[in-house]
Structures are given as C-alpha cells and as structure tokens.
Design a protein around this motif. Structure first.
Motif, PDB file in Angstrom:
ATOM      1  N   PRO A   2      10.631   0.793 -10.011  1.00  0.00           N
ATOM      2  CA  PRO A   2       9.791   0.415  -8.866  1.00  0.00           C
ATOM      3  C   PRO A   2       8.349   0.877  -9.038  1.00  0.00           C
ATOM      4  CG  PRO A   2      11.894   1.254  -8.091  1.00  0.00           C
ATOM      5  CD  PRO A   2      11.835   1.529  -9.568  1.00  0.00           C
ATOM      6  N   CYS A   3       8.181   2.065  -9.608  1.00  0.00           N
ATOM      7  CA  CYS A   3       6.831   2.579  -9.860  1.00  0.00           C
ATOM      8  C   CYS A   3       6.112   1.718 -10.901  1.00  0.00           C
ATOM      9  CB  CYS A   3       6.922   4.024 -10.336  1.00  0.00           C
ATOM     10  SG  CYS A   3       5.327   4.838 -10.585  1.00  0.00           S
ATOM     11  N   LYS A   4       6.826   1.318 -11.949  1.00  0.00           N
ATOM     12  CA  LYS A   4       6.231   0.454 -12.973  1.00  0.00           C
ATOM     13  C   LYS A   4       5.748  -0.858 -12.369  1.00  0.00           C
ATOM     14  CE  LYS A   4       9.229   2.069 -16.757  1.00  0.00           C
ATOM     15  NZ  LYS A   4      10.289   1.642 -17.708  1.00  0.00           N
ATOM     16  N   MET A   5       6.532  -1.412 -11.442  1.00  0.00           N
ATOM     17  CA  MET A   5       6.171  -2.686 -10.818  1.00  0.00           C
ATOM     18  C   MET A   5       4.873  -2.548 -10.014  1.00  0.00           C
ATOM     19  SD  MET A   5       8.404  -5.027 -11.631  1.00  0.00           S
ATOM     20  CE  MET A   5      10.139  -5.337 -12.055  1.00  0.00           C
TER      21      MET A   5
ATOM     22  N   MET B 188       1.185  -4.302 -10.707  1.00  0.00           N
ATOM     23  CA  MET B 188       0.385  -5.027  -9.715  1.00  0.00           C
ATOM     24  C   MET B 188      -1.029  -4.449  -9.629  1.00  0.00           C
ATOM     25  SD  MET B 188      -0.125  -7.276  -7.392  1.00  0.00           S
ATOM     26  CE  MET B 188       1.497  -7.968  -7.095  1.00  0.00           C
ATOM     27  N   LYS B 189      -1.150  -3.118  -9.612  1.00  0.00           N
ATOM     28  CA  LYS B 189      -2.468  -2.487  -9.507  1.00  0.00           C
ATOM     29  C   LYS B 189      -3.333  -2.759 -10.729  1.00  0.00           C
ATOM     30  CE  LYS B 189      -3.053   1.648  -8.087  1.00  0.00           C
ATOM     31  NZ  LYS B 189      -2.968   3.134  -7.974  1.00  0.00           N
ATOM     32  N   ASP B 190      -2.723  -2.672 -11.898  1.00  0.00           N
ATOM     33  CA  ASP B 190      -3.490  -2.771 -13.138  1.00  0.00           C
ATOM     34  C   ASP B 190      -3.794  -4.215 -13.553  1.00  0.00           C
ATOM     35  OD1 ASP B 190      -3.276  -0.033 -13.194  1.00  0.00           O
ATOM     36  OD2 ASP B 190      -1.622   0.007 -14.634  1.00  0.00           O
ATOM     37  N   SER B 191      -2.821  -5.093 -13.322  1.00  0.00           N
ATOM     38  CA  SER B 191      -2.961  -6.464 -13.816  1.00  0.00           C
ATOM     39  C   SER B 191      -3.285  -7.480 -12.729  1.00  0.00           C
ATOM     40  CB  SER B 191      -1.665  -6.890 -14.528  1.00  0.00           C
ATOM     41  OG  SER B 191      -1.334  -6.009 -15.566  1.00  0.00           O
ATOM     42  N   GLY B 192      -3.006  -7.129 -11.474  1.00  0.00           N
ATOM     43  CA  GLY B 192      -3.180  -8.079 -10.382  1.00  0.00           C
ATOM     44  C   GLY B 192      -4.576  -8.651 -10.237  1.00  0.00           C
ATOM     45  N   PRO B 193      -5.616  -7.812 -10.170  1.00  0.00           N
ATOM     46  CA  PRO B 193      -6.966  -8.357  -9.971  1.00  0.00           C
ATOM     47  C   PRO B 193      -7.398  -9.347 -11.042  1.00  0.00           C
ATOM     48  CG  PRO B 193      -6.942  -6.012  -9.506  1.00  0.00           C
ATOM     49  CD  PRO B 193      -5.599  -6.337 -10.110  1.00  0.00           C
ATOM     50  N   LYS B 194      -7.166  -8.998 -12.322  1.00  0.00           N
ATOM     51  CA  LYS B 194      -7.578  -9.909 -13.392  1.00  0.00           C
ATOM     52  C   LYS B 194      -6.780 -11.207 -13.347  1.00  0.00           C
ATOM     53  CE  LYS B 194      -8.417 -10.339 -18.355  1.00  0.00           C
ATOM     54  NZ  LYS B 194      -7.922 -11.727 -18.391  1.00  0.00           N
ATOM     55  N   ALA B 195      -5.476 -11.097 -13.082  1.00  0.00           N
ATOM     56  CA  ALA B 195      -4.648 -12.301 -13.022  1.00  0.00           C
ATOM     57  C   ALA B 195      -5.121 -13.231 -11.910  1.00  0.00           C
ATOM     58  CB  ALA B 195      -3.191 -11.911 -12.807  1.00  0.00           C
TER      59      ALA B 195
END
Length: 371
Positions: free
Chosen positions: A103-106, A110-117
């Motif tokens: 759950p932490c990885k998910m 989201m935090k690391d990849s979400g904005p760029k995606a």
C-alpha cells in the motif's frame, strides 16, 4: 486478441455512416471529463499536484507508511489505523518481506509518477500518446502485483471485512458498498485475478511480458487515431463499419428480452467483427505482427482461455448479471457456450482456421523456441 475490446457501447442506434461520428463524440466527452478532473488536482502550470491533493496524499501516506512497523503480536489500535482498519492492516502485515509495504508503494507511485503522467496525458496530441501514458502507469502497478502475488488475497480479504473509518469520517453511506461486497463471488474473482497474473507476469522466451503487453494495449490508440481521421487501412475500424454497427445494435437490452438469446447475440456479433478484423486475407499478416508478434501473447492467450478460466468467467458473469440487468439470470451452463465462443479468439490459429496461416506459423515459432 480482443482488438476492439476498448470499443465502448453506444446506446443510440445510428445510421451506418454516422457510427464513427457518434463514437468520436462519445470519446470526446470522456476525454473532456478526464481533462477536467486532472485540472482539479493539478496546479495551474500543470507541473505538480495542488496543495489540497498533496495534503490528502500525505494523510494517506501517514496511514499506510507507518514510521514504526508493528511487531508480531502487537495489538492493533483502531484509532491509529483509521483508514485501513485493523483487519486490513493485519492482512498486509502478514505478507512476506517488502510485500507488506505494498500500500505504501502504491501511494509513493502516485506521488512520484502522478504529476508527470497527468501532464503528459494533457499534452498528448493523439490517442496513441494518451494510451501510452495510461499503460505506463498500469504497467508499474502490474509489476508490483507480479512481485507480490499475496497482495491479491490480502486486498480481497481487506475489502470483505473492512473495519476502517473512511466511510464514517467522510460521511459517505456504505450501504451500497456492503451490498456489492456481499453479492460478489469473491472466490471466483480471486481465481480470475491469479489466473490473469499467471498469464502476464514474468518472461517468455527471453521477452519481458509486461513490457510486451504495455505496447500491445497501447496499439489500440493507433486504431482510434486512424479511425477518427477516416484512414481506411488494416489498423483502423473504418474497414469494419458494417460489423461494428451490428455489434452496437446487439448491445441494446430491452425489458423482457430472453437473457440467454441476448447474451449469445451480443457475443456472436462481437465475434463476427473480430473474425473480419483478425482473419481477413488482406490484413491478417499486419494484425498478426502488431498484436501476435510475441510469444508472451501466445502464452497469455492460452492461459486466459483455459477451461478452468472459462468456467470462472462464466460463474462471474452469472454473479454480476443481476447487478446490471433485471431479467432472469441465465444458468451457468447456458452461458458457457457464449463464453467458449468469446475466448476462442484468444487462440487465433484455431479461431481463424483455414482463412489464414499467419498465426499458425507464429505458434510453431514459439513452440520451437520453447522446446
């Protein structure tokens, strides 16, 4: 193969010449809604989440990424674990190694990849680019699940016995959630998810199958771009206008219709569309190279269309039927024939038969390498 599994249902019956205009309009509405949603969570220059989203993610992170990992036998504090609840926390804590931190990885993903995606999605000029952005995000999630297969069971058990406070604190009525949870055949869902992971995870003949399926799924964007541009070639739906029109009409369900006939009719119309798409002499070679050029696809198709998996799909369709239709629920055996027919296209060499030999040749190549 499911070349056109992305084709959405158009409930309005239209003249053949208007099919793609209506379909494009429907997709434009979906895209506009997606872009509006992204604008609500991204800052004005589209480079990062808005402050309220960051605060929400930080709150979720504090719940699923505890600073101190509880020791075995520690009593769960429901107030400290208000989001996941004690039962969900226990399920994930019981997983082996780093999998307990899934759950932490998910959340970090989201935090690391979400904005760029989201930024890449907003700036995409065509469907091919948009599909690639989406599939890159999905691939990362599948990799996490492939590495930690126990997450499937933990998640299902968590949902079935959720005792967190998310509904209470948000003020959302959980009645409908409980009704769906109580209705679903979870053992069948569990079997299908594990079967899907068996089909797509790992390597086949030296190929990374998740990477293969990323590209495979993203190719649907090419069909969209060509179709909506009016390009009539093998990688376009334009050549299937008649078959797509028939498939759309088959999806209209009216009160009192015989459910078995309706289901069979819809599946048969879809299969006729796929047969023309995959097996036609003029395009079979190009379609094979685009969608069946990897031995990963052969392995996945065989696994997903196994007899065991087809019985599971049939049971799930029966289980879900009453959630979507008010008519009489068909018996499992009555649905099995339609399910068999649908999944026959996952083995294109047999599905196309004597119409083309391009899939047979690919199967022989994969079998030879495997041997």
């Amino acid at each position: 193969m499911k070349i056109f599994a992305c084709l959405l249902c158009v409930a309005v019956i239209v003249q053949s010449s208007d099919i793609f205009n209506v379909y494009k309009q429907q997709n434009d509405v979906i895209l506009d809604n997606a872009r509006d949603m992204i604008r609500t969570v991204m800052n004005d220059d589209g480079t990062d989440f808005r402050p309220y989203v960051k605060e929400l993610l930080a709150l979720v992170e504090s719940q699923v990424c505890p600073e101190e990992v509880p020791e075995e036998g520690d009593q769960c504090d429901s107030d400290s674990n208000w989001l996941l609840g004690c039962r969900c926390t226990s399920e994930f804590s019981a997983l082996e190694g780093s999998c307990k931190n899934t759950p932490c990885k998910m959340v970090h993903h989201m935090k690391d990849s979400g904005p760029k995606a989201m930024s890449d999605f907003m700036s995409a000029d065509n469907y091919e680019e948009m599909f690639k952005v989406v599939m890159d995000c999905i691939e990362e999630v599948w990799r996490i699940l492939c590495e930690c297969r126990g997450v499937v069971d933990a998640t299902i058990n968590c949902v079935r016995s959720y005792d967190g406070q998310a509904f209470v604190l948000s003020g959302i009525d959980r009645t409908q959630f409980d009704e769906i949870v109580d209705h679903l055949d979870w053992e069948t869902v569990r079997g299908i998810l594990h079967g899907y992971l068996d089909a797509i995870c790992g390597e086949q003949n030296g190929e990374d199958c998740l990477a293969v399926f990323n590209t495979w799924q993203a190719q649907a964007g090419i069909f969209y771009d060509n179709t909506f541009s009016g390009v009539d070639n093998c990688m376009s739906m334009v050549r299937l206008e008649t078959e797509i029109g028939a498939y759309m009409k088959s999806q209209v369900y009216e009160e009192g219709m015989d459910t078995k006939s309706y289901f069979y009719g819809m599946v048969e119309a879809y299969m006729e569309m796929e047969e023309v798409a995959m097996c036609g002499a003029d395009c079979a070679q190009e379609i094979q190279e685009a969608y069946y050029g990897s031995c990963c696809v052969k392995r996945a198709g065989e696994g997903l269309s196994s007899e065991s998996m087809k019985w599971k799909y049939t049971k799930l369709v029966k289980n879900l039927w009453s959630l979507f239709y008010s008519g009489k629920v068909p018996k499992v055996k009555a649905l099995k024939g339609a399910v068999d027919r649908f999944f026959s296209m996952y083995r294109p060499a047999n599905f196309c038969g004597d119409k083309t030999d391009v899939y047979k040749k690919k199967d022989k190549q994969c079998d030879a390498i495997k041997a």
